[in-house]
Motif scaffolding. Structure first.
Motif, PDB file in Angstrom:
ATOM      1  N   GLU A   1      11.290  29.305  50.842  1.00 24.33           N
ATOM      2  CA  GLU A   1      12.579  29.883  50.319  1.00 24.33           C
ATOM      3  C   GLU A   1      13.617  28.907  49.850  1.00 24.33           C
ATOM      4  N   ALA A   2      13.849  27.750  50.386  1.00 23.08           N
ATOM      5  CA  ALA A   2      14.459  26.630  49.889  1.00 23.08           C
ATOM      6  C   ALA A   2      14.175  26.103  48.691  1.00 23.08           C
ATOM      7  N   PHE A   3      12.901  26.285  48.077  1.00 27.27           N
ATOM      8  CA  PHE A   3      12.526  25.886  46.715  1.00 27.27           C
ATOM      9  C   PHE A   3      13.362  26.947  45.620  1.00 27.27           C
ATOM     10  N   GLU A   4      14.491  26.455  45.361  1.00 28.49           N
ATOM     11  CA  GLU A   4      15.285  27.180  44.290  1.00 28.49           C
ATOM     12  C   GLU A   4      15.485  26.476  42.951  1.00 28.49           C
ATOM     13  N   LYS A   5      15.687  25.444  42.958  1.00 27.93           N
ATOM     14  CA  LYS A   5      15.885  24.597  41.683  1.00 27.93           C
ATOM     15  C   LYS A   5      14.583  24.169  40.982  1.00 27.93           C
ATOM     16  N   PHE A   6      14.544  24.894  39.748  1.00 30.50           N
ATOM     17  CA  PHE A   6      13.137  24.643  38.885  1.00 30.50           C
ATOM     18  C   PHE A   6      12.157  25.111  39.548  1.00 30.50           C
ATOM     19  N   ARG A   7      12.226  26.746  40.341  1.00 34.47           N
ATOM     20  CA  ARG A   7      11.224  27.376  40.877  1.00 34.47           C
ATOM     21  C   ARG A   7      10.448  28.019  39.692  1.00 34.47           C
ATOM     22  N   ASP A   8      10.964  28.276  38.545  1.00 26.66           N
ATOM     23  CA  ASP A   8      10.232  28.875  37.359  1.00 26.66           C
ATOM     24  C   ASP A   8       9.116  27.994  36.848  1.00 26.66           C
ATOM     25  N   ASN A   9       8.993  26.348  37.205  1.00 24.44           N
ATOM     26  CA  ASN A   9       8.327  25.507  36.616  1.00 24.44           C
ATOM     27  C   ASN A   9       6.930  25.524  37.338  1.00 24.44           C
ATOM     28  N   CYS A  10       6.857  26.231  38.564  1.00 24.68           N
ATOM     29  CA  CYS A  10       5.805  26.256  39.176  1.00 24.68           C
ATOM     30  C   CYS A  10       5.088  27.810  39.147  1.00 24.68           C
ATOM     31  N   ARG A  11       3.638  27.675  39.237  1.00 19.77           N
ATOM     32  CA  ARG A  11       2.990  28.984  39.277  1.00 19.77           C
ATOM     33  C   ARG A  11       2.066  28.913  40.596  1.00 19.77           C
ATOM     34  N   TYR A  12       2.009  30.028  41.339  1.00 21.75           N
ATOM     35  CA  TYR A  12       1.233  29.812  42.618  1.00 21.75           C
ATOM     36  C   TYR A  12       0.052  31.004  42.474  1.00 21.75           C
ATOM     37  N   THR A  13      -1.049  30.850  43.179  1.00 21.22           N
ATOM     38  CA  THR A  13      -2.154  31.552  43.222  1.00 21.22           C
ATOM     39  C   THR A  13      -2.547  31.405  44.669  1.00 21.22           C
ATOM     40  N   ALA A  14      -3.527  31.868  45.130  1.00 23.43           N
ATOM     41  CA  ALA A  14      -4.138  31.987  46.342  1.00 23.43           C
ATOM     42  C   ALA A  14      -4.880  30.697  46.543  1.00 23.43           C
ATOM     43  N   GLU A  15      -5.300  29.968  45.477  1.00 21.56           N
ATOM     44  CA  GLU A  15      -6.035  28.788  45.550  1.00 21.56           C
ATOM     45  C   GLU A  15      -5.390  27.698  45.321  1.00 21.56           C
ATOM     46  N   GLY A  16      -4.245  27.665  44.697  1.00 23.01           N
ATOM     47  CA  GLY A  16      -3.247  26.198  44.399  1.00 23.01           C
ATOM     48  C   GLY A  16      -1.945  26.744  43.665  1.00 23.01           C
TER      49      GLY A  16
ATOM     50  N   VAL B   1       6.597  19.347  35.703  1.00 25.61           N
ATOM     51  CA  VAL B   1       7.506  18.459  36.119  1.00 25.61           C
ATOM     52  C   VAL B   1       8.679  18.196  35.420  1.00 25.61           C
ATOM     53  N   PRO B   2      10.123  18.568  35.876  1.00 26.04           N
ATOM     54  CA  PRO B   2      11.105  18.691  34.891  1.00 26.04           C
ATOM     55  C   PRO B   2      11.840  17.378  34.696  1.00 26.04           C
ATOM     56  N   ALA B   3      12.559  16.857  33.855  1.00 23.07           N
ATOM     57  CA  ALA B   3      13.330  15.750  33.532  1.00 23.07           C
ATOM     58  C   ALA B   3      13.988  15.177  34.869  1.00 23.07           C
ATOM     59  N   GLY B   4      13.626  13.876  34.919  1.00 31.53           N
ATOM     60  CA  GLY B   4      14.570  13.257  35.859  1.00 31.53           C
ATOM     61  C   GLY B   4      14.135  13.696  37.525  1.00 31.53           C
ATOM     62  N   HIS B   5      13.147  14.206  37.499  1.00 27.34           N
ATOM     63  CA  HIS B   5      12.434  14.752  38.783  1.00 27.34           C
ATOM     64  C   HIS B   5      10.851  14.331  39.049  1.00 27.34           C
ATOM     65  N   TYR B   6      10.477  14.369  40.174  1.00 28.72           N
ATOM     66  CA  TYR B   6       9.186  13.695  40.569  1.00 28.72           C
ATOM     67  C   TYR B   6       8.360  14.695  41.421  1.00 28.72           C
ATOM     68  N   PHE B   7       7.180  14.871  41.275  1.00 29.13           N
ATOM     69  CA  PHE B   7       6.290  15.615  42.237  1.00 29.13           C
ATOM     70  C   PHE B   7       5.627  14.720  43.201  1.00 29.13           C
TER      71      PHE B   7
ATOM     72  N   ARG C   1       4.770  20.702  46.851  1.00 31.25           N
ATOM     73  CA  ARG C   1       3.843  21.983  46.539  1.00 31.25           C
ATOM     74  C   ARG C   1       4.695  23.100  47.148  1.00 31.25           C
ATOM     75  N   TYR C   2       5.477  22.918  48.226  1.00 33.56           N
ATOM     76  CA  TYR C   2       6.037  23.900  48.962  1.00 33.56           C
ATOM     77  C   TYR C   2       7.547  24.119  48.750  1.00 33.56           C
ATOM     78  N   TRP C   3       8.200  22.776  48.624  1.00 32.98           N
ATOM     79  CA  TRP C   3       9.717  22.659  48.849  1.00 32.98           C
ATOM     80  C   TRP C   3      10.162  22.247  47.157  1.00 32.98           C
ATOM     81  N   GLY C   4       9.381  21.981  46.257  1.00 33.86           N
ATOM     82  CA  GLY C   4       9.838  21.661  45.022  1.00 33.86           C
ATOM     83  C   GLY C   4       9.875  20.191  44.644  1.00 33.86           C
ATOM     84  N   PHE C   5      10.670  19.849  43.503  1.00 36.26           N
ATOM     85  CA  PHE C   5      10.564  18.525  42.975  1.00 36.26           C
ATOM     86  C   PHE C   5      11.771  17.772  43.707  1.00 36.26           C
ATOM     87  N   VAL C   6      11.625  16.357  43.457  1.00 30.94           N
ATOM     88  CA  VAL C   6      12.522  15.223  43.896  1.00 30.94           C
ATOM     89  C   VAL C   6      13.375  14.752  42.738  1.00 30.94           C
TER      90      VAL C   6
END
Length: 322
Positions: A252-267, A272-278, A291-296
């Motif tokens: 639930e804490a994954f808020e910023k740039f949440r739309d940059n990720c797509r989730y499926t049952a497998e993965g 990765v947005p500008a100025g951030h890291y995965f 994978r769970y709380w977003g970008f740094v």
């Protein structure tokens, strides 16, 4: 001043005690900054007020004694009882509250500068980076590799290298910046990172894995398949358990740039947005990471981890790592 110093030491004891007992999360950088400022204040007061005042009192005592002896000598009394040297030494002696504040300033200042701008020690608290880093490893982090940052606020003032794929990085946890995390950089700005079926793909290119046999985890007392992985120019080892399946869901804490990720049952697939890291842990099936709380964000980066300087349970752990 002695009462004020005692109150300050009491407040420090309460803060450290509550931190140790887990009543609140401590901020060592802020604490070290406050200690540096407070001891600097005492050091300046000692140098320009208290020490001169003690010297003046000692000189006054010596002058008064010399005058008394001179007057007695005029009266024909050559031998005079009493020696003010002991009293003079007591007047010049620093009180305890100066010795335990101003006297500590140079040491605290050196620690503050080294820790804020050069190297900072960390202790590995969890197994998310096994097999690269084990629980109990004491590591050093290069604070200037990614640029010079102001302490406490972590504001970059001089740019240097950017984090690269494969770097092991300490950063402020995006969900709670009071907590430091350590993970490996998997995706840099602009990358499309896919982790599906327990396989990593970056920008459409599968990251090669080479089986290395089993790794025995002493903490969990179990074996796990170990692989060699190459991210950028860095070869490192990871643990991936093909028999274990995970269903990836964002916190639930994954808020910023949440739309940059797509989730499926497998993965999960993330851009990765500008100025951030995965970031991901090397223990892929036992790591809470991007994978769970977003970008740094870049402003959360603390430094690049590069060496284990001590592990009291296993001295063979000492050395550099990839």
């Amino acid at each position: 001043m002695s009462t004020l110093t005692a109150v300050l030491y009491g407040a420090l004891a309460v803060y450290l005690g509550g931190w140790f007992l887990g009543h609140w999360i401590g901020n060592f950088s802020l604490l070290l900054f406050v200690l540096t400022v407070v001891t600097l204040g005492y050091w300046l007061a000692e140098r320009f007020r208290f020490a001169p005042a003690r010297q003046t009192a000692a000189d006054t005592l010596a002058a008064s004694d010399a005058q008394r002896r001179a007057e007695l000598q005029k009266m024909g009394i050559a031998q005079v009882d009493g020696d003010v040297s002991v009293a003079r030494e007591k007047l010049l002696m620093q009180p305890w509250w100066i010795d335990w504040t101003a006297g500590l300033f140079p040491v605290i200042l050196v620690v503050f500068v080294l820790r804020s701008f050069l190297f900072e020690p960390f202790k590995i608290p969890s197994g998310s980076m096994i097999p690269t880093l084990l629980v109990g490893d004491l590591i050093l982090v290069n604070k200037f590799h990614y640029g010079v940052r102001l302490p406490v606020i972590n504001k970059k003032i001089i740019a240097n290298n950017d984090p690269q794929r494969g770097d092991v990085v300490v950063f402020r946890y995006p969900v709670d910046t009071r907590i430091d995390y350590i993970k490996r950089v998997v995706g840099v700005p602009g990358d499309e990172v896919v982790y599906s079926g327990q396989k990593l793909t970056i920008n459409g290119q599968p990251v090669p894995l080479t089986p290395l046999g089993d790794f025995y985890d002493e903490d969990s007392m179990r074996y796990a398949p170990k692989f060699s992985e190459k991210l950028g120019a860095v070869n490192h080892n990871i643990l991936v358990d093909p028999k274990r399946t995970s269903i990836y869901q964002p916190m639930e804490a994954f808020e910023k740039f949440r739309d940059n990720c797509r989730y499926t049952a497998e993965g999960v697939t993330c851009k990765v947005p500008a100025g951030h890291y995965f970031m991901m842990g090397d223990n892929r099936d036992n790591s809470q990471d991007s994978r769970y709380w977003g970008f740094v964000p870049d402003e959360n980066i603390v430094g690049r981890a590069f060496v284990v300087w001590m592990n009291f349970g296993n001295l063979r752990r000492i050395g550099s790592f990839n």
